[in-house]
Design an enzyme around this catalytic site. Structure first.
Site, PDB file in Angstrom:
ATOM      1  N   ASP A   1       0.847  -1.207   0.000  1.00 30.95           N
ATOM      2  CA  ASP A   1       0.000   0.000   0.000  1.00 30.95           C
ATOM      3  C   ASP A   1       0.880   1.255   0.000  1.00 30.95           C
ATOM      4  OD1 ASP A   1       0.977  -0.384   2.616  1.00 30.95           O
ATOM      5  OD2 ASP A   1      -0.820   0.454   3.556  1.00 30.95           O
TER       6      ASP A   1
ATOM      7  N   ASP B   1       6.808   1.134   1.875  1.00 30.92           N
ATOM      8  CA  ASP B   1       6.484   0.147   0.831  1.00 30.92           C
ATOM      9  C   ASP B   1       7.287   0.442  -0.434  1.00 30.92           C
ATOM     10  OD1 ASP B   1       3.566  -1.094   1.804  1.00 30.92           O
ATOM     11  OD2 ASP B   1       3.846   0.990   2.367  1.00 30.92           O
TER      12      ASP B   1
ATOM     13  N   ASN C   1      -2.452   2.755   3.495  1.00 26.49           N
ATOM     14  CA  ASN C   1      -1.900   4.084   3.767  1.00 26.49           C
ATOM     15  C   ASN C   1      -2.733   5.177   3.086  1.00 26.49           C
ATOM     16  OD1 ASN C   1       0.272   3.412   5.446  1.00 26.49           O
ATOM     17  ND2 ASN C   1       1.507   2.785   3.680  1.00 26.49           N
TER      18      ASN C   1
ATOM     19  N   THR D   1       2.839  -6.058   2.848  1.00 26.80           N
ATOM     20  CA  THR D   1       3.325  -4.962   3.702  1.00 26.80           C
ATOM     21  C   THR D   1       2.244  -3.898   3.894  1.00 26.80           C
ATOM     22  OG1 THR D   1       4.270  -3.803   1.797  1.00 26.80           O
ATOM     23  CG2 THR D   1       5.735  -5.298   3.009  1.00 26.80           C
TER      24      THR D   1
ATOM     25  N   PHE E   1      -0.732  -0.447  12.597  1.00 31.33           N
ATOM     26  CA  PHE E   1      -1.612   0.021  11.510  1.00 31.33           C
ATOM     27  C   PHE E   1      -2.104  -1.101  10.593  1.00 31.33           C
ATOM     28  CE2 PHE E   1      -2.212   1.644   7.180  1.00 31.33           C
ATOM     29  CZ  PHE E   1      -3.233   2.553   7.400  1.00 31.33           C
ATOM     30  N   ASN E   2      -1.181  -1.900  10.027  1.00 28.45           N
ATOM     31  CA  ASN E   2      -1.599  -2.888   9.014  1.00 28.45           C
ATOM     32  C   ASN E   2      -2.599  -3.888   9.584  1.00 28.45           C
ATOM     33  OD1 ASN E   2       0.030  -1.780   7.049  1.00 28.45           O
ATOM     34  ND2 ASN E   2       1.733  -3.204   7.399  1.00 28.45           N
TER      35      ASN E   2
ATOM     36  N   HIS F   1       9.802   0.561   8.026  1.00 30.32           N
ATOM     37  CA  HIS F   1       9.264  -0.753   8.393  1.00 30.32           C
ATOM     38  C   HIS F   1       9.369  -1.833   7.301  1.00 30.32           C
ATOM     39  CE1 HIS F   1       7.099   1.389  11.638  1.00 30.32           C
ATOM     40  NE2 HIS F   1       6.790   2.281  10.719  1.00 30.32           N
ATOM     41  N   ASP F   2       8.710  -1.563   6.166  1.00 28.12           N
ATOM     42  CA  ASP F   2       8.366  -2.652   5.243  1.00 28.12           C
ATOM     43  C   ASP F   2       9.549  -3.408   4.642  1.00 28.12           C
ATOM     44  OD1 ASP F   2       5.726  -2.159   5.770  1.00 28.12           O
ATOM     45  OD2 ASP F   2       5.399  -0.930   3.990  1.00 28.12           O
TER      46      ASP F   2
END
Ligand code: BDR
Ligand code: CA
Length: 316
Positions: free
Chosen positions: A10, A15, A39, A126, A167-168, A241-242
């Site tokens: 996303d 990402d 996102n 992700t 979040f995810n 993060h991703d």
């Protein structure tokens, strides 16, 4: 040996870097990119995937749009972190990116890619897990075509979107529940791991020093990401993060893993979307998820900088 991969994402600043890493590294065979609402809206995350592929010269990877809302519950976005476009910072211009959108739905693209590939494929989600859960629910017969699922989501500790939830997972807890209970091998990189890879000014300077149009765009992305992480969370530098997912596939020793039972809280009054990670085996549930723990941040940033260098210099 290469690792055949489908990215489900996303984009999203982090990402976007995962797409670059997967496309650039010779160990990864990037078969397809699918998008999901997270996102930002599905329309925006799909456009962003195409934009990143266009600027990075990634022309041979199909990009298809998936679900525009979670299996259950309200839609949410992370405009406070990723901006109104989902990829705020650089000026992409207003025209359509040169990389086209695959006419197939994401589920059809994933299914056809899994069936066509010579060996089982690793799925790398992700974003919210909506597409992957929908795929597993609609096509249980595909399980044998999936090598494993390596995802960014959850946390062994606290969340980032609520005190308890990341979040995810919070975007679509029911989908995450389907994935964690799928019986497939699942590797989870949650906030406890991803918060160890911060895009510090020193890291941004390394990328800037590459001096290519792509590196300038990456610096603009990270500078924007740094500003929102500072405003929203008071972080000195934003966690990328991703890309821990693909970094793990490239170098399995980059992040230490422990096995634990992971359950998704679906009903908590204040804790819906939390990943309950049983690190000490106190529940007696099978420890069937690999959970990322300690990260070699230097090795991680070496991979990211090298990816930006390789894609920014078309001759390699
Ligand atoms: C996750 O949420 C999104 O905002 C990021 O892209 C990442 O996948 C971190 O919680
Ligand atoms: Ca994401």
């Amino acid at each position: 040996m290469t690792v055949p991969v489908i990215l489900d994402c996303d984009p999203g600043h982090d990402d976007a870097f995962n797409i670059l890493l997967a496309a650039a590294h010779p160990r990864i065979e990037l078969l397809a990119i699918t998008t999901v609402a997270g996102n930002q809206t599905l329309e925006k995350t799909t456009l962003n995937a195409r934009r990143i592929c266009a600027v990075a010269g990634i022309r041979d990877v199909p990009i298809a749009a998936g679900r525009d809302r979670p299996l259950h519950g309200p839609r949410r976005t992370a405009a406070d972190i990723h901006g109104e476009s989902g990829l705020d910072g650089p000026g992409f211009g207003t025209g359509e990116p040169v990389v086209p959108q695959d006419p197939r739905d994401a589920l059809a693209l994933i299914r056809e890619t899994l069936l066509a590939h010579r060996a089982p494929v690793t799925l790398v989600p992700t974003g919210p897990l909506t597409n992957i859960a929908a795929l597993l629910l609609a096509h249980p017969d595909l399980v044998g075509r999936i090598e494993r699922i390596v995802l960014m989501g959850g946390s062994t500790g606290r969340g980032n979107t609520t005190p308890a939830a990341e979040f995810n997972v919070l975007c679509d807890p029911e989908a995450a529940d389907v994935v964690f209970r799928s019986g497939l091998p699942v590797t989870m990189f949650g906030l406890n791991a991803t918060h160890q890879v911060r895009a510090t000014p020193a890291v941004i300077a390394r990328i800037a020093a590459l001096g290519t149009p792509l590196s300038r765009l990456c610096v603009e992305l990270l500078t924007y990401f740094a500003s929102t992480y500072r405003e929203v969370y008071g972080f000195d530098a934003p966690p990328l993060h991703d890309p821990l997912t693909v970094a793990h596939l490239i170098n399995p020793s980059l992040v230490s893993l422990v096995r634990a039972a992971v359950t998704v809280e679906l009903n908590g009054t204040h804790t819906r979307g939390a990943t309950v990670v049983d690190l000490h085996g106190v529940t007696g549930r099978p420890a069937d998820v690999e959970v990322g723990m300690e990260v070699d941040a230097e090795a991680f940033w070496d991979l990211i900088v090298e990816a930006v260098r390789v894609l920014g210099t078309p001759s390699g």
